[in-house]
Design an enzyme around this catalytic site. Sequence first.
Site, PDB file in Angstrom:
ATOM      1  N   HIS A  89      -4.114  -4.141   2.837  1.00 40.60           N
ATOM      2  CA  HIS A  89      -4.733  -3.931   4.142  1.00 40.60           C
ATOM      3  C   HIS A  89      -6.184  -4.384   4.150  1.00 40.60           C
ATOM      4  CE1 HIS A  89      -1.655  -0.646   5.452  1.00 40.60           C
ATOM      5  NE2 HIS A  89      -1.084  -1.797   5.144  1.00 40.60           N
ATOM      6  N   GLU A  91      -8.893  -2.911   5.215  1.00 36.65           N
ATOM      7  CA  GLU A  91      -9.832  -1.903   4.734  1.00 36.65           C
ATOM      8  C   GLU A  91      -9.832  -1.845   3.204  1.00 36.65           C
ATOM      9  OE1 GLU A  91      -8.002  -0.447   8.650  1.00 36.65           O
ATOM     10  OE2 GLU A  91      -7.322  -1.478   6.856  1.00 36.65           O
ATOM     11  N   CYS A 117      -4.448   3.281   8.093  1.00 33.98           N
ATOM     12  CA  CYS A 117      -3.256   4.011   7.653  1.00 33.98           C
ATOM     13  C   CYS A 117      -3.686   5.176   6.747  1.00 33.98           C
ATOM     14  CB  CYS A 117      -2.306   3.073   6.913  1.00 33.98           C
ATOM     15  SG  CYS A 117      -2.876   2.598   5.253  1.00 33.98           S
ATOM     16  N   CYS A 120      -5.312   3.916   3.438  1.00 35.60           N
ATOM     17  CA  CYS A 120      -6.662   3.398   3.673  1.00 35.60           C
ATOM     18  C   CYS A 120      -7.625   4.534   3.990  1.00 35.60           C
ATOM     19  CB  CYS A 120      -6.660   2.371   4.804  1.00 35.60           C
ATOM     20  SG  CYS A 120      -5.884   0.795   4.352  1.00 35.60           S
TER      21      CYS A 120
END
Length: 169
Positions: A89, A91, A117, A120
């Site tokens: 991801h 992040e 999410c 993250c």
Amino acid sequence: MTYIHTKQGERKSWDDLWIDVADTMSQRATCDRGYSGCVIVRDNRPLTAGYVGSPPGLPHCDDPGVGHDLRQTIDPDGTISEHCVRTIHAEQNAILQAAIIGISIKGATVYCRMTPCRTCAMFIIACDIKRVVCERRYRTGFETEVMFAQVGCELDYKFDEIQKYAGEK
């Protein structure tokens, strides 16, 4: 995204600027299921940035003949959905870049396209990031919102609507 200045010389806010940078980073994403980008900022200075992509040396979703690595998951509301697990991801990539180049992101602000999410969110909390600004909500972001509230991580949204993936209704 287009901004119209109503007064000569008026500048966009810092939050709008950094959301635009996160959107620009998303143009490097290599998974078309959720073009996402992120920038981590402290004192209105960019520290690091990331986008959705596979780890270095591994194939990307958009590489010829590769495609997505889809896995079914059960969302908190009981809905079964498919997620691509080939990529890291945005992040996570931004946090990893900070570690690689040796920059502390403690006390920083994360700007991203949608609610992070759960995983993250845990990374963000563990890094002692104080604020997260999202362009839009993610459909399963409620758990993240609860965790951020528990630890005092401020969470703001530019738009109060759900981010849609490519091809999503």
